[in-house]
Design a protein around this motif. Structure first.
Motif, short mmCIF file in Angstrom:
data_model
loop_
_atom_site.label_atom_id
_atom_site.label_comp_id
_atom_site.label_asym_id
_atom_site.label_seq_id
_atom_site.Cartn_x
_atom_site.Cartn_y
_atom_site.Cartn_z
N ASN A 203 1.00 -1.19 0.07
CA ASN A 203 -0.39 0.03 0.16
C ASN A 203 1.24 1.12 -0.30
O ASN A 203 0.75 2.14 -0.87
CB ASN A 203 -0.89 0.14 1.37
CG ASN A 203 -1.97 1.50 1.53
OD1 ASN A 203 -2.23 1.27 0.25
ND2 ASN A 203 -2.22 1.70 1.98
N SER B 159 0.88 3.88 -3.27
CA SER B 159 0.50 5.70 -2.45
C SER B 159 1.84 5.98 -2.69
O SER B 159 1.29 7.47 -3.87
CB SER B 159 0.30 5.66 -0.97
OG SER B 159 -1.18 4.80 -0.53
N THR C 149 1.33 6.53 -7.18
CA THR C 149 0.80 7.67 -7.10
C THR C 149 0.78 9.18 -6.97
O THR C 149 0.48 9.35 -7.56
CB THR C 149 -0.33 7.35 -5.99
OG1 THR C 149 -1.25 5.85 -5.93
CG2 THR C 149 -2.04 8.21 -6.28
#
Length: 147
Positions: free
Chosen positions: A47, A51, A54
């Motif tokens: 995760n 992230s 992103t």
């Protein structure tokens, strides 16, 4: 009478076996929970990586919309990288502590469960010994009354 005593003995032995199986299931459940926590650690790391990627993609998209050379997002990207590195390190320390505590807890539970099984077995063995003695006494009394 012998058939009744045999049926009782079989029921007692089945209960003892079911107790063993229940304890084994509980021990397995504890160990699976520990394994699940390790999987959660991996998911947290993934995760963080997604992230972070992103944010980088967002900065790249913003930079591509601006006139060439008018904006430099490298400082922002460095801040994002540093932030996610710190988050990952903190999470790793927390997961390490939690995994150690859970492993210790699972070992302690195994010891408790093994001691419990030993106590249950001892109780069942004592009960079965008493049961056999009662059966022998009933047979003696039955033979005396029949004679």
């Amino acid at each position: 009478m012998t058939a009744a005593f045999e049926m009782q003995r079989q029921m007692i032995e089945q209960t003892q076996e079911m107790t063993h199986e229940a304890i084994d299931v509980q021990k397995e459940t504890v160990h699976q929970f520990v394994d699940t926590m390790e999987n959660m650690e991996s998911l947290a790391e993934q995760n963080n990586d997604v992230s972070k990627q992103t944010w980088h993609a967002m900065f790249d998209a913003m930079e591509s919309m601006m006139p060439e050379g008018s904006a430099d997002f490298s400082e922002f990207e460095k801040m994002v990288d540093d932030g996610f590195d710190q988050l990952t390190e903190s999470q790793q320390q927390a997961f390490d502590a939690m995994n150690d505590a859970m492993a210790d807890g699972a070992s302690a539970y195994d010891e408790f469960a093994d001691a419990y099984v030993d106590a249950v077995d001892s109780s069942f063995d004592s009960f079965l010994d008493t049961h056999e003695q009662v059966e022998a006494d009933v047979e003696d009394v039955t033979e005396s009354v029949s004679a």
